[in-house]
Design a protein around this motif. Structure first.
Motif, PDB file in Angstrom:
ATOM      1  N   ALA A  82      56.805  68.410  45.860  1.00 22.13           N
ATOM      2  CA  ALA A  82      56.176  67.291  45.024  1.00 22.13           C
ATOM      3  C   ALA A  82      56.027  68.171  43.558  1.00 22.13           C
ATOM      4  CB  ALA A  82      55.186  66.602  45.429  1.00 22.13           C
ATOM      5  N   PHE A  83      55.238  69.185  43.858  1.00 27.23           N
ATOM      6  CA  PHE A  83      54.637  69.917  42.752  1.00 27.23           C
ATOM      7  C   PHE A  83      55.598  70.884  41.942  1.00 27.23           C
ATOM      8  CE2 PHE A  83      50.515  69.047  44.638  1.00 27.23           C
ATOM      9  CZ  PHE A  83      49.867  68.815  43.418  1.00 27.23           C
ATOM     10  N   MET A  84      56.837  71.108  42.771  1.00 26.31           N
ATOM     11  CA  MET A  84      57.878  71.866  42.162  1.00 26.31           C
ATOM     12  C   MET A  84      58.899  71.031  41.525  1.00 26.31           C
ATOM     13  SD  MET A  84      58.527  75.105  44.624  1.00 26.31           S
ATOM     14  CE  MET A  84      59.478  76.211  43.545  1.00 26.31           C
TER      15      MET A  84
ATOM     16  N   GLY B 247      55.205  76.119  54.837  1.00 25.26           N
ATOM     17  CA  GLY B 247      54.780  75.013  55.804  1.00 25.26           C
ATOM     18  C   GLY B 247      55.191  74.940  57.090  1.00 25.26           C
ATOM     19  N   SER B 248      55.459  76.225  57.756  1.00 26.55           N
ATOM     20  CA  SER B 248      55.930  76.486  58.934  1.00 26.55           C
ATOM     21  C   SER B 248      54.914  75.901  59.966  1.00 26.55           C
ATOM     22  CB  SER B 248      56.417  77.835  59.534  1.00 26.55           C
ATOM     23  OG  SER B 248      55.323  78.682  59.230  1.00 26.55           O
ATOM     24  N   LEU B 249      53.341  76.301  59.538  1.00 26.85           N
ATOM     25  CA  LEU B 249      52.498  75.813  60.279  1.00 26.85           C
ATOM     26  C   LEU B 249      51.830  74.395  59.895  1.00 26.85           C
ATOM     27  CD1 LEU B 249      50.420  77.093  62.500  1.00 26.85           C
ATOM     28  CD2 LEU B 249      49.092  78.222  60.743  1.00 26.85           C
ATOM     29  N   PHE B 250      51.856  74.248  58.714  1.00 25.32           N
ATOM     30  CA  PHE B 250      51.179  73.240  58.279  1.00 25.32           C
ATOM     31  C   PHE B 250      52.426  72.152  57.374  1.00 25.32           C
ATOM     32  CE2 PHE B 250      47.650  75.731  58.563  1.00 25.32           C
ATOM     33  CZ  PHE B 250      46.768  74.913  59.250  1.00 25.32           C
ATOM     34  N   PRO B 251      53.168  71.388  58.186  1.00 19.60           N
ATOM     35  CA  PRO B 251      54.295  70.735  57.266  1.00 19.60           C
ATOM     36  C   PRO B 251      53.809  70.288  55.908  1.00 19.60           C
ATOM     37  CG  PRO B 251      54.225  70.208  59.619  1.00 19.60           C
ATOM     38  CD  PRO B 251      52.783  70.728  59.326  1.00 19.60           C
ATOM     39  N   ARG B 252      52.655  69.555  55.629  1.00 21.33           N
ATOM     40  CA  ARG B 252      52.266  69.084  54.729  1.00 21.33           C
ATOM     41  C   ARG B 252      52.399  69.877  53.365  1.00 21.33           C
ATOM     42  NH1 ARG B 252      46.610  66.225  55.830  1.00 21.33           N
ATOM     43  NH2 ARG B 252      46.517  68.171  57.070  1.00 21.33           N
ATOM     44  N   VAL B 253      52.224  71.522  53.655  1.00 19.18           N
ATOM     45  CA  VAL B 253      52.224  72.500  52.549  1.00 19.18           C
ATOM     46  C   VAL B 253      53.807  72.397  51.959  1.00 19.18           C
ATOM     47  CG1 VAL B 253      52.391  74.833  52.221  1.00 19.18           C
ATOM     48  CG2 VAL B 253      50.669  73.799  53.603  1.00 19.18           C
TER      49      VAL B 253
END
Length: 643
Positions: free
Chosen positions: A187-189, A175-181
């Protein structure tokens, strides 16, 4: 039709038929065609005149899991009677009453009020009180524990990654490029861990009925007023289990292991010797220390050459003597000339030795140092051993054992004054042999006694600490076995004379009927003791020999305990019949109404039913000597034998 369900207690098994075809053994109270069943059929009537007595058979193991499984099975049996709208009563003796309580909790959990169950009667039942472990993980079974921890691994990996990122300040890998990642990763983990947790939490709540307030409240409101408890004031099972948590059971004396451990002092010296003998580092270190500290002398090349020459001269004299002895001409008797020559050679040798002793004041120390070096640090041809240490490097048994023997011969005799003996070599040898022969056993004896005293002191400490530890774990195991606590996630907090889901205990049996039960138990005890005394000799020579509990089962009947004597007393059986006949759908028979004991049993039962009961439990009162015997009886019942 009206039905009475009889539920036996712990260790009860169906009576087997007589193998030799003889008369049938006495049936137990709960079995079909037993004396108790015959009394019920004669004293109690159903609503249409018919009465059906059904024994409920379960494993009888002293196991909370088994009692709960039996309770679920009994609940299904009771539901079948509910479907037929038949009035029924349930009678449970000992932990049979615990099975009935488990069945009622099962029905309460399923919101079944059991309107056709008119009465449930417990006889001498010790109800086990359990508390939940604090954490969910500790309450799970082994399989669920493994799954639970495995489900947490993904969350654990995520938490460690997040902590490492925050502490080190490194860039984000996710998520360094896309924080939502990063958010979706969190959430999923986390979802698997939370799903498993709430699933097991739900199953845990569903399984532990004793700890569900809604269930216990529903059971109390639905079944509490239909309960009748018939228990002797001195019932061993109730009193013993109630007081067992606070009992101080001592199985291991503080000195139980002292004699056994101290016995090792007998072989302590040989063990130390063998340990040193087969320890290369110890042997090498010992030889190095001896050579550098004990034999540390200022050995000049001249002195070493003189000593070697003297030793070679002595060897030459001995070789010459051996050669003469080997020749046939001199084998019979040496000539006078030969003896004179030999004496002259020895005289010359002694003179040279005396001259060297005068020349070197530390002659004896030089001689000892060279002897030690030649024995242990040099090869046969006079070359230093590999590495400059003892030959064999501590792995050669000959050199190792020789070094230790050297310590208790040469070194000991020298320390005790061999250097002060007369300069005659023969006298030195005699001193070197005689002194160790006398002194070494004495020294070893003193060392052995010191070791024995030391080992005994250590053994006392070890035994004392071990006794506390072993008593602790044995206490816990005996108490666990006594309560039959084999559930996951629950710990026994004690026992009482009422189910944990009821607030008040009913009074014990009135004195007149309690005394009858006591008298019967005492009579059974006196008969068993007389039989046991007559059989003592047979026990001694029995094949196979009796163990503790096989002797008890052979010569005692358990009727010696009040807890096992209830249904052998006619008046008590009539009291139970009185309790059943008062329930809706049941009635006393004409024969019972005409029985002289009807009025007495009616009076006894009225005294029980009209009492407000008590919130106290047996453990609230100060224990008596009889309570101590009750605890002993409970502990004895946990002993198992293997053939």
């Amino acid at each position: 039709m009206a039905t009475i369900i009889t539920v036996h207690g712990t260790f009860a098994k169906p009576t087997e038929a007589n193998a030799d075809g003889g008369p049938q053994l006495d049936l137990q109270w709960w079995e079909s065609h037993s004396t108790f069943e015959k009394d019920l059929n004669q004293l109690v009537e159903g609503r249409d005149g018919k009465l059906d007595v059904k024994p409920f058979v379960w494993s009888g193991d002293n196991s909370e899991v088994e009692r709960r499984e039996a309770g679920a099975k009994l609940a299904r049996m009771m539901q079948d009677l509910e479907v037929r709208s038949e009035p029924y009563c349930v009678i449970g003796h000992s932990h049979g009453g615990s099975v009935v309580s488990a069945a009622l909790l099962e029905c309460a959990a399923r919101k079944r009020s059991l309107p056709n169950m008119k009465r449930w009667i417990t006889v001498g039942t010790p109800f086990i009180n359990l508390r939940k472990e604090l954490w969910l993980l500790t309450r799970l079974s082994l399989v669920r524990k493994v799954i639970f921890v495995a489900s947490m691994m993904l969350l654990l990996m995520l938490l460690i990654y997040q902590a490492a990122t925050i502490l080190t300040g490194d860039r984000l890998l996710f998520g360094s490029l896309f924080p939502r990642v990063q958010y979706w990763t969190i959430a999923f983990m986390s979802i698997p861990a939370f799903l498993i947790y709430f699933l097991f939490k739900y199953l845990d709540v569903r399984s532990m009925l004793d700890h569900r307030r809604r269930v216990t409240k529903r059971a109390r409101n639905s079944f509490g007023d239909r309960w009748r408890a018939l228990a002797h004031p001195e019932d061993e099972a109730i009193q013993g289990l109630a007081l067992l948590p606070d009992a101080r059971l001592s199985f291991f004396d503080r000195s139980f292991a002292v004699s056994t451990i101290t016995l090792t002092s007998v072989i302590a010296l040989p063990l130390i010797y063998l340990a040193v003998l087969f320890s290369p580092p110890t042997i090498v270190g010992l030889s190095n220390w001896l050579y550098t500290h004990v034999y540390e002398v200022n050995l000049t090349p001249e002195a070493e050459a003189d000593m070697k020459a003297l030793r070679e001269e002595m060897r030459a004299i001995r070789r010459n003597r051996e050669t003469e002895a080997a020749t046939p001409a001199s084998a019979a008797a040496p000539s006078e000339r030969t003896q004179q020559e030999r004496s002259a050679l020895w005289k010359q040798f002694r003179e040279k030795r005396a001259a060297l002793e005068a020349k070197y004041p530390n002659f004896s120390e030089i001689e000892r140092a060279m002897r030690f070096r030649q024995r242990f640090l040099e090869t046969k041809d006079g070359q230093p051993c590999e590495g400059g240490i003892i030959c064999g490097g501590g792995h050669d048994l000959t050199y190792n054992s020789g070094l230790l023997l050297h310590l208790v011969t040469d070194e000991l005799s020298w320390f005790l004054g061999a250097n002060n003996a007369r300069r005659m070599s023969s006298q030195r040898w005699i001193w070197s042999l005689a002194v160790p022969m006398v002194v070494t056993p004495l020294i070893f004896g003193i060392i052995a006694l010191v070791l024995m005293a030391t080992i005994q002191a250590l053994a006392s400490v070890i035994s004392g600490v071990s006794s506390k530890f072993l008593n602790s774990i044995t206490n816990a195991e005996v108490k666990r076995a006594g309560f039959g606590n084999d559930t996951e996630g629950e710990v026994v907090s004690g026992a009482a004379d009422r189910p944990a889901w009821l607030d008040r205990s009913q009074p014990r049996l009135p004195a007149p009927v309690a005394d009858l039960v006591t008298d019967y138990s005492n009579m059974a005890a006196s008969l068993s003791i007389a039989k046991f005394r007559q059989a003592i000799g047979q026990i001694r020579f029995a094949v196979p020999p009796h163990s503790a509990d096989t002797a008890i089962s052979t010569y005692f009947t358990w009727k010696e305990l009040v807890h096992a004597s209830y249904f052998d007393v006619p008046e008590f059986r009539k009291l139970v019949a009185q309790a059943v006949s008062r329930a809706d759908g049941f009635a006393p028979s004409e024969r019972f109404l005409a029985d002289p004991d009807f009025a007495r049993t009616e009076q006894w039962l009225t005294a029980i039913e009209q009492s407000p009961g008590t919130t106290e439990v047996p453990s609230d009162k100060e224990p008596t000597a009889k309570d101590a015997k009750a605890v002993a009886a409970v502990v004895t019942s946990t002993v198992k034998a293997a053939p």
